[in-house]
Design a protein around this motif. Structure first.
Motif, PDB file in Angstrom:
ATOM      1  N   LEU A  15     -13.265 -14.044  11.596  1.00 46.07           N
ATOM      2  CA  LEU A  15     -11.704 -14.220  10.922  1.00 46.07           C
ATOM      3  C   LEU A  15     -10.926 -15.070  11.298  1.00 46.07           C
ATOM      4  O   LEU A  15     -10.440 -15.624  10.219  1.00 46.07           O
ATOM      5  CB  LEU A  15     -11.243 -12.643  11.599  1.00 46.07           C
ATOM      6  CG  LEU A  15     -12.057 -11.111  10.940  1.00 46.07           C
ATOM      7  CD1 LEU A  15     -11.671 -10.934  11.554  1.00 46.07           C
ATOM      8  CD2 LEU A  15     -11.607 -11.589   8.924  1.00 46.07           C
ATOM      9  N   VAL A  19     -10.863 -20.651   5.854  1.00 51.18           N
ATOM     10  CA  VAL A  19     -12.020 -20.555   4.656  1.00 51.18           C
ATOM     11  C   VAL A  19     -11.617 -21.933   3.793  1.00 51.18           C
ATOM     12  O   VAL A  19     -10.645 -22.193   3.903  1.00 51.18           O
ATOM     13  CB  VAL A  19     -11.964 -19.588   4.031  1.00 51.18           C
ATOM     14  CG1 VAL A  19     -12.680 -19.438   2.473  1.00 51.18           C
ATOM     15  CG2 VAL A  19     -12.327 -18.142   4.681  1.00 51.18           C
ATOM     16  N   ARG A  49       3.824 -11.260  -1.173  1.00 48.50           N
ATOM     17  CA  ARG A  49       2.754 -11.146  -1.335  1.00 48.50           C
ATOM     18  C   ARG A  49       2.212 -11.143  -3.065  1.00 48.50           C
ATOM     19  O   ARG A  49       1.218 -11.168  -3.811  1.00 48.50           O
ATOM     20  CB  ARG A  49       1.925 -10.082  -0.538  1.00 48.50           C
ATOM     21  CG  ARG A  49       2.191 -10.614   1.032  1.00 48.50           C
ATOM     22  CD  ARG A  49       0.560  -9.700   1.838  1.00 48.50           C
ATOM     23  NE  ARG A  49       0.937  -9.381   3.019  1.00 48.50           N
ATOM     24  CZ  ARG A  49       0.497 -10.857   3.785  1.00 48.50           C
ATOM     25  NH1 ARG A  49      -0.282 -11.567   2.766  1.00 48.50           N
ATOM     26  NH2 ARG A  49       0.526 -11.352   4.751  1.00 48.50           N
ATOM     27  N   GLN A  67      -3.027 -20.064  -1.754  1.00 44.65           N
ATOM     28  CA  GLN A  67      -3.050 -19.330  -0.813  1.00 44.65           C
ATOM     29  C   GLN A  67      -2.305 -19.057  -0.046  1.00 44.65           C
ATOM     30  O   GLN A  67      -2.009 -20.547   0.409  1.00 44.65           O
ATOM     31  CB  GLN A  67      -4.745 -20.183  -0.214  1.00 44.65           C
ATOM     32  CG  GLN A  67      -4.991 -19.425   1.184  1.00 44.65           C
ATOM     33  CD  GLN A  67      -6.567 -19.578   1.712  1.00 44.65           C
ATOM     34  OE1 GLN A  67      -6.407 -20.830   1.501  1.00 44.65           O
ATOM     35  NE2 GLN A  67      -7.068 -19.339   2.544  1.00 44.65           N
ATOM     36  N   ILE A 307       0.524  -4.304  -6.142  1.00 44.12           N
ATOM     37  CA  ILE A 307      -0.086  -4.089  -4.617  1.00 44.12           C
ATOM     38  C   ILE A 307       0.175  -3.477  -3.117  1.00 44.12           C
ATOM     39  O   ILE A 307      -0.593  -3.352  -2.473  1.00 44.12           O
ATOM     40  CB  ILE A 307      -0.203  -5.639  -4.628  1.00 44.12           C
ATOM     41  CG1 ILE A 307      -0.327  -6.607  -5.946  1.00 44.12           C
ATOM     42  CG2 ILE A 307      -0.271  -6.075  -3.177  1.00 44.12           C
ATOM     43  CD1 ILE A 307      -2.030  -6.919  -5.551  1.00 44.12           C
TER      44      ILE A 307
ATOM     45  N   LEU B 317      -3.727 -14.940  11.173  1.00 44.48           N
ATOM     46  CA  LEU B 317      -3.757 -16.190   9.439  1.00 44.48           C
ATOM     47  C   LEU B 317      -5.157 -16.092   8.870  1.00 44.48           C
ATOM     48  O   LEU B 317      -5.507 -16.339   8.512  1.00 44.48           O
ATOM     49  CB  LEU B 317      -2.729 -17.629  10.227  1.00 44.48           C
ATOM     50  CG  LEU B 317      -1.484 -17.192  10.027  1.00 44.48           C
ATOM     51  CD1 LEU B 317      -0.357 -18.425  11.061  1.00 44.48           C
ATOM     52  CD2 LEU B 317      -0.884 -17.120   8.967  1.00 44.48           C
ATOM     53  N   GLY B 318      -5.976 -15.659  10.612  1.00 43.64           N
ATOM     54  CA  GLY B 318      -7.375 -15.644   9.919  1.00 43.64           C
ATOM     55  C   GLY B 318      -8.039 -14.768   8.919  1.00 43.64           C
ATOM     56  O   GLY B 318      -8.822 -14.866   8.020  1.00 43.64           O
ATOM     57  N   LEU B 319      -7.156 -13.481   9.306  1.00 44.97           N
ATOM     58  CA  LEU B 319      -7.272 -12.694   7.809  1.00 44.97           C
ATOM     59  C   LEU B 319      -6.547 -13.229   6.638  1.00 44.97           C
ATOM     60  O   LEU B 319      -7.621 -12.508   5.558  1.00 44.97           O
ATOM     61  CB  LEU B 319      -6.738 -11.077   9.032  1.00 44.97           C
ATOM     62  CG  LEU B 319      -7.174 -10.419   9.924  1.00 44.97           C
ATOM     63  CD1 LEU B 319      -6.035  -9.189  10.022  1.00 44.97           C
ATOM     64  CD2 LEU B 319      -8.895  -9.379   9.052  1.00 44.97           C
ATOM     65  N   SER B 320      -5.450 -13.395   6.889  1.00 46.41           N
ATOM     66  CA  SER B 320      -5.043 -14.132   5.362  1.00 46.41           C
ATOM     67  C   SER B 320      -6.126 -14.632   4.803  1.00 46.41           C
ATOM     68  O   SER B 320      -5.819 -14.266   3.238  1.00 46.41           O
ATOM     69  CB  SER B 320      -3.653 -14.362   5.901  1.00 46.41           C
ATOM     70  OG  SER B 320      -2.566 -13.542   5.879  1.00 46.41           O
ATOM     71  N   SER B 321      -6.804 -15.769   5.962  1.00 44.57           N
ATOM     72  CA  SER B 321      -7.322 -16.275   4.747  1.00 44.57           C
ATOM     73  C   SER B 321      -8.468 -16.490   4.107  1.00 44.57           C
ATOM     74  O   SER B 321      -8.910 -16.677   3.202  1.00 44.57           O
ATOM     75  CB  SER B 321      -6.868 -17.795   5.810  1.00 44.57           C
ATOM     76  OG  SER B 321      -7.493 -17.409   6.409  1.00 44.57           O
ATOM     77  N   GLY B 322      -8.844 -15.709   5.351  1.00 44.12           N
ATOM     78  CA  GLY B 322     -10.622 -14.888   4.914  1.00 44.12           C
ATOM     79  C   GLY B 322     -10.695 -13.806   3.982  1.00 44.12           C
ATOM     80  O   GLY B 322     -11.168 -13.689   2.982  1.00 44.12           O
ATOM     81  N   MET B 324      -7.458 -11.372   2.480  1.00 49.54           N
ATOM     82  CA  MET B 324      -6.403 -12.229   1.623  1.00 49.54           C
ATOM     83  C   MET B 324      -6.869 -12.361   0.600  1.00 49.54           C
ATOM     84  O   MET B 324      -6.036 -11.813  -0.709  1.00 49.54           O
ATOM     85  CB  MET B 324      -5.665 -12.132   2.140  1.00 49.54           C
ATOM     86  CG  MET B 324      -4.546 -11.647   3.241  1.00 49.54           C
ATOM     87  SD  MET B 324      -3.667 -10.630   2.430  1.00 49.54           S
ATOM     88  CE  MET B 324      -2.793 -11.259   1.725  1.00 49.54           C
ATOM     89  N   ASP B 325      -7.501 -13.089   0.457  1.00 50.14           N
ATOM     90  CA  ASP B 325      -7.939 -14.254  -1.033  1.00 50.14           C
ATOM     91  C   ASP B 325      -8.949 -13.247  -1.905  1.00 50.14           C
ATOM     92  O   ASP B 325      -8.451 -13.353  -3.333  1.00 50.14           O
ATOM     93  CB  ASP B 325      -8.770 -15.479  -0.675  1.00 50.14           C
ATOM     94  CG  ASP B 325      -8.314 -16.409   0.156  1.00 50.14           C
ATOM     95  OD1 ASP B 325      -6.524 -16.720   0.006  1.00 50.14           O
ATOM     96  OD2 ASP B 325      -8.974 -17.076   0.693  1.00 50.14           O
ATOM     97  N   SER B 326      -9.837 -12.866  -1.250  1.00 49.71           N
ATOM     98  CA  SER B 326     -10.771 -10.924  -1.891  1.00 49.71           C
ATOM     99  C   SER B 326     -10.076  -9.605  -1.961  1.00 49.71           C
ATOM    100  O   SER B 326     -10.407  -9.478  -3.131  1.00 49.71           O
ATOM    101  CB  SER B 326     -11.601 -11.206  -1.253  1.00 49.71           C
ATOM    102  OG  SER B 326     -12.653 -12.244  -1.204  1.00 49.71           O
ATOM    103  N   PRO B 328      -6.491  -8.765  -2.469  1.00 48.66           N
ATOM    104  CA  PRO B 328      -4.659  -9.453  -1.841  1.00 48.66           C
ATOM    105  C   PRO B 328      -4.226  -7.209  -1.970  1.00 48.66           C
ATOM    106  O   PRO B 328      -2.831  -8.089  -1.216  1.00 48.66           O
ATOM    107  CB  PRO B 328      -3.980  -9.977  -3.793  1.00 48.66           C
ATOM    108  CG  PRO B 328      -5.120  -9.630  -4.142  1.00 48.66           C
ATOM    109  CD  PRO B 328      -6.678  -9.493  -3.861  1.00 48.66           C
ATOM    110  N   GLU B 329      -4.729  -6.469  -2.399  1.00 53.00           N
ATOM    111  CA  GLU B 329      -4.089  -5.075  -1.534  1.00 53.00           C
ATOM    112  C   GLU B 329      -4.422  -5.077  -0.357  1.00 53.00           C
ATOM    113  O   GLU B 329      -3.333  -3.862  -0.154  1.00 53.00           O
ATOM    114  CB  GLU B 329      -4.558  -4.325  -2.645  1.00 53.00           C
ATOM    115  CG  GLU B 329      -5.939  -3.585  -3.101  1.00 53.00           C
ATOM    116  CD  GLU B 329      -7.099  -4.869  -3.777  1.00 53.00           C
ATOM    117  OE1 GLU B 329      -7.746  -4.682  -4.121  1.00 53.00           O
ATOM    118  OE2 GLU B 329      -6.135  -6.188  -4.452  1.00 53.00           O
ATOM    119  N   GLY B 331      -2.745  -6.546   1.999  1.00 56.12           N
ATOM    120  CA  GLY B 331      -1.888  -7.159   2.597  1.00 56.12           C
ATOM    121  C   GLY B 331      -1.254  -6.570   3.844  1.00 56.12           C
ATOM    122  O   GLY B 331      -0.778  -6.986   4.654  1.00 56.12           O
TER     123      GLY B 331
END
Lengths: 421, 383
Positions: A15, A19, A49, A67, A307, B317-322, B324-326, B328-329, B331
């Motif tokens: 995690l 990416v 967000r 992003q 959201i 931040l890892g969670l955000s990038s990994g 959240m991209d797919s 977003p809801e 968040g």
């Protein structure tokens, strides 16, 4: 058990691994969700967000996804510094979205050396002079202009016209200004020099400042201290919770003065928290309030429901709308910079800065009057977004527009010299 | 006689026992630590480690310097303090004003002597300021002393510094230090030079820990420990407890002043907001986690606190990038985790107080002892 721990650790490491996706533009956002200004910071983060989701579902940045890397720094400057350096070195962000005056000013020398554009929620006038801070931008009318505008409007519309001050006015009394703010906060103290200068320009007297904490739950001693000076108007420089405390205590202790408030202390929460005491309070705002009938508000409301459906609508505030203005600005600047040459090509900072400096009468999402934000213009010699200040007042428990004032038009000989105040 | 492993080393005098370098193993261990510490900038230059780790490392060093005085007062002298951020603030403001407003002779500026001199003065001023608030320790202890040290925080930061000191210069409370102003010799130490700040912090940490280690094994240190263990017994044995307590406050304040003066180089910006009460609590927490009464514990505690915050940051931040991209809801998930960061520190203190009241230093001591006798350690299980 050991297997479970290893699996969990591996999952965590995965995690934490960034990416490296193609066609993405990264923006790092430093926010306050737990610190002294979290009363207004949480709503802002929700709005960010939602706005990013909207941007990505509507074409992104020239087809590339935006992003968002959002992190809380608890209003602690050392944490903001380490987070920024992570964003810069590890995540390789294209630009930075910042929060407080303290962290924005502390990071200013570093971002300018790194040529990293930072768009801040701190509208400190000190960040608007490109000679000193070329890579800093703000999206709302700066605090100093807001403070000057609020005082001018109060002087002309209230002091000169209202029956409340008729006797004092006719007896030749000069109105007195007293400032309520947290002395230790760079945010709250940023426009003090400007508002006192404006008081002198208007021929007003200035009483001693009162120190009110950003997290104050009681401001009676400050109100009693101010009462001795018999002020006609009080300027509040703190955020909503603290301002509400001071306004309520002033009402309770029968301090007759009027109240004018900086933009981070004036919102729907202030109306809820002050009740009757809040009637007539004047405040600056960066844009329209949540739910007002302005272009693009429909989309804002739609995305709050989409959201973050768990957050009740009645808890939404102007901060959500501000987030849309901010990230709308980021979207457009990145799109301009990316069109010339892909953002991922280095160095992108100078191109993004140049893109911001092409903004002329910019309005959010290319829509006239969108979100009630006065048009924004940046040049390479002046990073003040606008000379127009939007002043609202609380009337019958509702926030209504009091006046829109153009400080450049009103003080044309002084406007240029106010840069960087 | 010396050996590579401390096991089997016998000291024939107290002098031998108190030596810094008792065995070649200790020499080697310390040498390795110095090499490791110095290799971080090299690893960053080689791009093997992200540059942000330099700022993480110097933040850790700042916490070590700031909490050193807390360790001295609580861990060595038994005087509880909850207002140490005040003395750090005094050091920071003293150094800033000396660098900015004193008309230094040209050679002092050219040779980068002004800032180092200001650090020493900051230490002395913070030390004297600390003595002022240490005076009640002659009469009160325990909870009452906590209250007086808390008073140091409230009197110093919101009143003296915010209302008066920070108004000097006309900017209001916040003061920016122009780039290039802070120099140590020919080197400019400012936020644009992370490597410089890190190396400078290493030097200060080494000097201060060395000083603290030396003081702790001197007559002074023994007197402090005697006061900590039983002040009445110490007085009976001829220790002037008032003088020694005040001396402890001076030295603790001196280290705090150095910490404050150092950290202005990393911020180039000084504001009372940087010295809130939270930091006074944080530094006490650091020694509770690391181990009370141990210099090593101080280092472990600082590393633990900084790294826990860093790890949580990496996770969120890892969670955000990994994620959240797919989605977003989702968040709100990362937003909720952020609140855990604030409670993580409190939970860590509770955890250590319940399960390891002696702190990380005690665990290190156990580990060290295990390897001292390894592979023939005594298991207590019999033959």
């Amino acid at each position: 058990m050991i297997k479970r721990i290893i699996l969990l650790s591996l999952g965590f490491v995965l995690l934490c691994t960034p990416v490296f996706a193609q066609g993405m533009i990264k923006v790092g956002s430093i926010n306050d969700l737990t610190g002294a200004t979290s009363d207004v910071g949480k709503d802002m983060a929700l709005g960010i967000r939602e706005c990013v989701a909207y941007i990505n579902e509507h074409g992104g940045i020239n087809g590339k996804k935006l992003q968002l890397l959002l992190y809380d720094y608890g209003y602690r400057v050392p944490e903001a510094i380490t987070i920024y350096k992570r964003f810069r070195d590890y995540d390789k962000i294209a630009m930075l979205s910042q929060w407080g005056t303290g962290d924005t000013e502390a990071l200013s020398p570093t971002i300018n050396k790194d040529q990293m554009v930072a768009l801040s929620d701190s509208f400190s006038g000190h960040l608007c002079d490109p000679k000193k801070t070329p890579y800093n931008f703000v999206y709302g009318t700066d605090y100093s202009t807001n403070a000057r505008a609020a005082l001018t409007v109060w002087y002309e519309e209230v002091w000169k016209k209202s029956d409340k001050w008729k006797q004092a006015r006719e007896s030749g009394q000069k109105p007195k200004l007293v400032c309520f703010y947290m002395f230790a906060s760079p945010y709250a103290s940023a426009p003090i020099k400007a508002i006192k200068d404006q008081a002198a320009i208007l021929g007003m007297e200035v009483g001693p400042d009162q120190d009110v904490s950003l997290v104050a739950l009681d401001a009676k001693s400050q109100v009693l201290g101010a009462k001795k000076d018999n002020p006609a108007v009080i300027w509040h420089g703190n955020t909503t919770m603290s301002v509400a405390t001071a306004v309520k205590d002033a009402y309770g202790l029968k301090l007759e003065a009027d109240h004018i408030v900086n933009n981070w202390g004036f919102d729907q929460n202030l109306v809820r928290m002050t009740g009757k005491a809040g009637e007539g309070v004047i405040g600056a705002a960066a844009c329209a309030f949540y739910g007002m009938d302005v272009p693009m508000m429909k989309e804002v409301v739609e995305y709050t429901k989409k959201i973050n459906p768990n957050v009740p609508q009645e808890k939404r505030d102007i901060r959500t709308v501000q987030a849309w203005v901010k990230f709308g600005m980021i979207r457009d600047a990145l799109a301009i910079a990316d069109k010339k040459e892909a953002i991922t090509a280095k160095p992108a900072g100078p191109r993004i800065k140049a893109a911001f400096e092409t903004f002329k009468d910019w309005q959010p999402f290319g829509t006239k009057g969108a979100l009630g934000r006065p048009p924004v213009t940046f040049t390479d010699t002046d990073h003040r977004p606008s000379a127009e200040a939007m002043l609202y007042t609380i009337k019958d428990g509702k926030i209504v527009l009091l006046q829109k004032i153009d400080m450049k038009a009103k003080f044309p000989d002084k406007w240029a010299s106010w840069l960087g105040w | 006689m010396s050996s590579y492993l401390p096991c089997g080393t016998y000291h024939e005098s107290y002098r031998d026992e108190q030596k810094w370098w008792r065995t070649p193993f200790i020499k080697g261990k310390m040498g390795l630590m110095v090499i490791l510490a110095l290799s971080l900038p090299l690893l960053v230059r080689l791009d093997w480690v992200g540059g942000e780790w330099l700022s993480v490392a110097y933040t850790m060093n700042y916490y070590i310097l700031a909490a050193l005085g807390v360790q001295l007062l609580i861990g060595y002298c038994g005087q509880i303090t909850l207002g140490h951020a005040a003395f750090v603030a005094v050091g920071a403001y003293c150094s800033t004003y000396m660098v900015l407003f004193i008309p230094w002779p040209a050679f002092m500026v050219d040779y980068g002597l002004a800032y180092p001199l200001s650090i020493v003065c900051a230490g002395i001023l913070a030390g004297l300021w600390s003595v002022l608030f240490g005076l009640p320790s002659a009469r009160v202890k325990g909870f009452y002393l906590i209250m007086t040290t808390m008073a140091a925080q409230w009197i110093t930061v919101p009143l003296v510094i915010t209302q008066y000191v920070s108004q000097i210069g006309g900017r209001g409370v916040a003061l920016s230090i122009p780039p290039g102003t802070i120099k140590v010799g020919p080197w400019v130490i400012d936020p644009s030079n992370d490597e410089g700040i890190y190396l400078f912090s290493l030097v200060l940490v080494a000097l201060c820990l060395l000083a603290m280690g030396n003081i702790a094994r001197s007559k002074l240190g023994r007197a402090w420990v005697a006061i900590r263990d039983n002040d009445i017994a110490a007085e009976t044995m001829g220790v002037n407890i008032v003088s020694y307590k005040l001396l402890a406050f001076f030295v603790a304040g001196f280290f705090a002043g150095i910490a404050g003066a150092f950290y202005i180089s990393a911020l180039s910006f000084v504001s009372p907001e940087h010295y809130e009460w939270f930091y006074s609590l944080l530094w006490v927490g650091i020694i509770l986690i690391g181990g009370v009464g141990s210099i090593q514990g101080l280092v472990f505690g600082s590393a633990f606190v900084v790294l826990v915050f860093k790890l949580l940051e990496m996770g969120v931040l890892g969670l955000s990038s990994g994620l959240m991209d797919s989605y977003p809801e989702l968040g709100w998930v990362t937003t909720k985790i952020i609140f855990f960061k604030e409670s993580a520190f409190g939970l860590a203190i509770i955890f250590f107080l319940i399960y390891e009241p002696n702190g990380l230093a005690y665990r290190y001591w156990q580990l060290k002892n295990y390897f001292n006798l390894w592979p023939f350690s005594y298991t207590g299980k019999g033959a």
